[in-house]
Design a protein around this motif. Structure first.
Motif, PDB file in Angstrom:
ATOM      1  N   ILE A 133       0.836  -1.207   0.000  1.00 49.24           N
ATOM      2  CA  ILE A 133       0.000   0.000   0.000  1.00 49.24           C
ATOM      3  C   ILE A 133       0.868   1.254   0.000  1.00 49.24           C
ATOM      4  O   ILE A 133       0.565   2.237  -0.694  1.00 49.24           O
ATOM      5  CB  ILE A 133      -0.946  -0.011   1.217  1.00 49.24           C
ATOM      6  N   ALA A 134       1.974   1.223   0.754  1.00 51.41           N
ATOM      7  CA  ALA A 134       2.875   2.375   0.803  1.00 51.41           C
ATOM      8  C   ALA A 134       3.484   2.663  -0.570  1.00 51.41           C
ATOM      9  O   ALA A 134       3.609   3.831  -0.969  1.00 51.41           O
ATOM     10  CB  ALA A 134       3.975   2.133   1.830  1.00 51.41           C
ATOM     11  N   ASN A 135       3.864   1.613  -1.297  1.00 50.41           N
ATOM     12  CA  ASN A 135       4.406   1.816  -2.639  1.00 50.41           C
ATOM     13  C   ASN A 135       3.364   2.425  -3.574  1.00 50.41           C
ATOM     14  O   ASN A 135       3.676   3.317  -4.384  1.00 50.41           O
ATOM     15  CB  ASN A 135       4.902   0.487  -3.206  1.00 50.41           C
ATOM     16  N   ILE A 136       2.118   1.961  -3.460  1.00 46.35           N
ATOM     17  CA  ILE A 136       1.048   2.528  -4.275  1.00 46.35           C
ATOM     18  C   ILE A 136       0.811   3.991  -3.897  1.00 46.35           C
ATOM     19  O   ILE A 136       0.634   4.856  -4.769  1.00 46.35           O
ATOM     20  CB  ILE A 136      -0.246   1.706  -4.104  1.00 46.35           C
ATOM     21  N   MET A 137       0.824   4.268  -2.607  1.00 45.19           N
ATOM     22  CA  MET A 137       0.610   5.637  -2.150  1.00 45.19           C
ATOM     23  C   MET A 137       1.732   6.561  -2.596  1.00 45.19           C
ATOM     24  O   MET A 137       1.500   7.758  -2.838  1.00 45.19           O
ATOM     25  CB  MET A 137       0.477   5.661  -0.627  1.00 45.19           C
ATOM     26  N   MET A 138       2.943   6.035  -2.704  1.00 43.24           N
ATOM     27  CA  MET A 138       4.058   6.856  -3.177  1.00 43.24           C
ATOM     28  C   MET A 138       3.840   7.259  -4.636  1.00 43.24           C
ATOM     29  O   MET A 138       4.112   8.407  -5.030  1.00 43.24           O
ATOM     30  CB  MET A 138       5.375   6.104  -3.020  1.00 43.24           C
ATOM     31  N   ILE A 139       3.336   6.327  -5.442  1.00 45.48           N
ATOM     32  CA  ILE A 139       3.033   6.649  -6.847  1.00 45.48           C
ATOM     33  C   ILE A 139       1.922   7.693  -6.914  1.00 45.48           C
ATOM     34  O   ILE A 139       2.001   8.666  -7.679  1.00 45.48           O
ATOM     35  CB  ILE A 139       2.636   5.363  -7.600  1.00 45.48           C
ATOM     36  N   ILE A 140       0.883   7.492  -6.099  1.00 44.16           N
ATOM     37  CA  ILE A 140      -0.222   8.452  -6.061  1.00 44.16           C
ATOM     38  C   ILE A 140       0.279   9.820  -5.611  1.00 44.16           C
ATOM     39  O   ILE A 140      -0.175  10.865  -6.102  1.00 44.16           O
ATOM     40  CB  ILE A 140      -1.335   7.933  -5.124  1.00 44.16           C
ATOM     41  N   PHE A 141       1.233   9.824  -4.682  1.00 43.40           N
ATOM     42  CA  PHE A 141       1.783  11.086  -4.182  1.00 43.40           C
ATOM     43  C   PHE A 141       2.397  11.898  -5.312  1.00 43.40           C
ATOM     44  O   PHE A 141       2.130  13.103  -5.443  1.00 43.40           O
ATOM     45  CB  PHE A 141       2.823  10.800  -3.106  1.00 43.40           C
ATOM     46  N   PHE A 142       3.221  11.262  -6.144  1.00 43.53           N
ATOM     47  CA  PHE A 142       3.881  11.997  -7.220  1.00 43.53           C
ATOM     48  C   PHE A 142       2.897  12.393  -8.317  1.00 43.53           C
ATOM     49  O   PHE A 142       3.039  13.468  -8.920  1.00 43.53           O
ATOM     50  CB  PHE A 142       5.024  11.167  -7.796  1.00 43.53           C
ATOM     51  N   ILE A 143       1.899  11.557  -8.584  1.00 46.10           N
ATOM     52  CA  ILE A 143       0.867  11.944  -9.547  1.00 46.10           C
ATOM     53  C   ILE A 143       0.124  13.178  -9.052  1.00 46.10           C
ATOM     54  O   ILE A 143      -0.152  14.121  -9.806  1.00 46.10           O
ATOM     55  CB  ILE A 143      -0.112  10.774  -9.783  1.00 46.10           C
ATOM     56  N   ASN A 144      -0.186  13.182  -7.765  1.00 46.13           N
ATOM     57  CA  ASN A 144      -0.873  14.335  -7.184  1.00 46.13           C
ATOM     58  C   ASN A 144       0.015  15.579  -7.197  1.00 46.13           C
ATOM     59  O   ASN A 144      -0.458  16.694  -7.478  1.00 46.13           O
ATOM     60  CB  ASN A 144      -1.290  14.002  -5.749  1.00 46.13           C
ATOM     61  N   ALA A 145       1.306  15.402  -6.888  1.00 42.60           N
ATOM     62  CA  ALA A 145       2.217  16.539  -6.843  1.00 42.60           C
ATOM     63  C   ALA A 145       2.441  17.149  -8.219  1.00 42.60           C
ATOM     64  O   ALA A 145       2.611  18.370  -8.348  1.00 42.60           O
ATOM     65  CB  ALA A 145       3.551  16.108  -6.240  1.00 42.60           C
ATOM     66  N   LEU A 146       2.435  16.327  -9.251  1.00 42.45           N
ATOM     67  CA  LEU A 146       2.738  16.812 -10.594  1.00 42.45           C
ATOM     68  C   LEU A 146       1.513  17.318 -11.355  1.00 42.45           C
ATOM     69  O   LEU A 146       1.632  18.231 -12.173  1.00 42.45           O
ATOM     70  CB  LEU A 146       3.414  15.699 -11.400  1.00 42.45           C
ATOM     71  N   PHE A 147       0.335  16.745 -11.073  1.00 42.67           N
ATOM     72  CA  PHE A 147      -0.821  17.055 -11.912  1.00 42.67           C
ATOM     73  C   PHE A 147      -2.039  17.582 -11.145  1.00 42.67           C
ATOM     74  O   PHE A 147      -2.760  18.429 -11.658  1.00 42.67           O
ATOM     75  CB  PHE A 147      -1.251  15.803 -12.705  1.00 42.67           C
ATOM     76  N   ILE A 148      -2.282  17.099  -9.929  1.00 45.32           N
ATOM     77  CA  ILE A 148      -3.541  17.390  -9.251  1.00 45.32           C
ATOM     78  C   ILE A 148      -3.354  18.442  -8.162  1.00 45.32           C
ATOM     79  O   ILE A 148      -4.097  19.417  -8.089  1.00 45.32           O
ATOM     80  CB  ILE A 148      -4.153  16.102  -8.656  1.00 45.32           C
ATOM     81  N   ASP A 149      -2.395  18.204  -7.270  1.00 43.20           N
ATOM     82  CA  ASP A 149      -2.083  19.095  -6.147  1.00 43.20           C
ATOM     83  C   ASP A 149      -3.272  19.239  -5.198  1.00 43.20           C
ATOM     84  O   ASP A 149      -3.665  20.349  -4.814  1.00 43.20           O
ATOM     85  CB  ASP A 149      -1.642  20.470  -6.662  1.00 43.20           C
ATOM     86  N   TYR A 150      -3.836  18.100  -4.787  1.00 46.37           N
ATOM     87  CA  TYR A 150      -4.924  18.085  -3.817  1.00 46.37           C
ATOM     88  C   TYR A 150      -4.345  17.817  -2.439  1.00 46.37           C
ATOM     89  O   TYR A 150      -3.653  16.815  -2.227  1.00 46.37           O
ATOM     90  CB  TYR A 150      -5.950  17.016  -4.194  1.00 46.37           C
ATOM     91  N   GLN A 151      -4.614  18.717  -1.491  1.00 43.30           N
ATOM     92  CA  GLN A 151      -3.971  18.648  -0.187  1.00 43.30           C
ATOM     93  C   GLN A 151      -4.374  17.395   0.588  1.00 43.30           C
ATOM     94  O   GLN A 151      -3.583  16.858   1.366  1.00 43.30           O
ATOM     95  CB  GLN A 151      -4.333  19.896   0.625  1.00 43.30           C
ATOM     96  N   GLY A 152      -5.583  16.899   0.397  1.00 44.93           N
ATOM     97  CA  GLY A 152      -6.030  15.711   1.117  1.00 44.93           C
ATOM     98  C   GLY A 152      -5.206  14.480   0.804  1.00 44.93           C
ATOM     99  O   GLY A 152      -5.011  13.612   1.666  1.00 44.93           O
ATOM    100  N   ILE A 153      -4.709  14.378  -0.422  1.00 46.92           N
ATOM    101  CA  ILE A 153      -3.874  13.228  -0.799  1.00 46.92           C
ATOM    102  C   ILE A 153      -2.539  13.290  -0.071  1.00 46.92           C
ATOM    103  O   ILE A 153      -1.999  12.256   0.358  1.00 46.92           O
ATOM    104  CB  ILE A 153      -3.680  13.187  -2.326  1.00 46.92           C
TER     105      ILE A 153
END
Length: 242
Positions: free
Chosen positions: A156-176
């Protein structure tokens, strides 16, 4: 020397002279001692940096992701590769993990509005670490994270790390960002508990001779928890000031 009846002692028996040497430092003392030394190195540098007027850039969420990714890669190299286990590469990797984590947390501390918050954060994290170690060492094993729980959390942590960078680069949603930090804090607590089961001979199928790796793993977990407490304190003081 001949015995009665002409028979001799067997010559293939090992010769033992006195008692076998006693190990002065136990395995648990090595791991916890080295973990404390690494934490004290970080604490000393934090105090020095806090007393200086080093300019710190604005707080960046991406910086957390890169620190986490690179440090996790260093820990994995130290534990799972032959090159990472050899001298001096293992010491170089350990030094890089300690220094990068120390500098990152020092940068986070600089953003706190009150220096007393940093003291409280340190006390809370140390208490949380001690409680996690005690839980893994002495609580019944059916309520201690095992191999399956730890594997699921790491996945789950590895998946969350991928989601983190997707959010940082494209979405920038603070909840993530909050979700990712909380997941990694949970993984860190479970990792400390699991490490304690190895140190205190509660995991019979896990080798425990890698005390360098286990010490660095505890230090890394400490840094993750320290960052989480600092982030909570930062947002709390920011909300109050607003």
């Amino acid at each position: 020397m001949p015995r009665f009846g002409g028979a001799n002692f067997r010559t293939n028996e090992p010769e033992v002279y006195g008692e076998p040497p006693v190990q002065r430092i136990s395995h648990a003392a090595r791991i916890y001692g080295l973990s404390v030394i690494l934490a004290m190195i970080a604490l000393t540098q934090w105090v020095i940096i806090s007393l200086t007027d080093v300019m710190i850039h604005d707080r960046s969420e991406e910086r957390y992701g890169w620190w986490l990714l690179c440090t996790f890669f260093g820990v994995a190299t130290l534990s799972w590769t032959k090159l990472g286990r050899k001298v001096p590469f293992n010491y170089i990797i350990i030094g890089a993990i300690v220094e990068s984590s120390t500098i990152y947390i020092a940068m986070e501390q600089k953003h706190s509005a009150n220096k007393l918050v940093n003291v409280y954060a340190g006390v809370v994290v140390v208490a949380l670490m001690l409680a996690s170690i005690f839980w893994g060492a002495y609580f019944p094993m059916f309520i201690v994270p095992g191999d399956l729980v730890l594997s699921i959390l790491v996945a789950i942590a590895n998946i969350m790390m991928i989601i983190f960078f997707i959010n940082a680069l494209f979405i920038d949603y603070q909840g993530i960002y909050y979700a990712v930090r909380n997941i990694f804090a949970l993984v860190a607590v479970c990792m400390v508990m699991y490490t304690a089961t190895i140190i205190h001979d509660r995991q019979f199928d896990v080798p425990k001779n890698e005390y360098l790796f286990l010490s660095v793993l505890q230090f890394f977990s400490y840094m993750i928890l320290h960052e989480r407490i600092l982030a909570i304190a930062y947002h709390s003081t920011r909300t109050i000031s607003c």
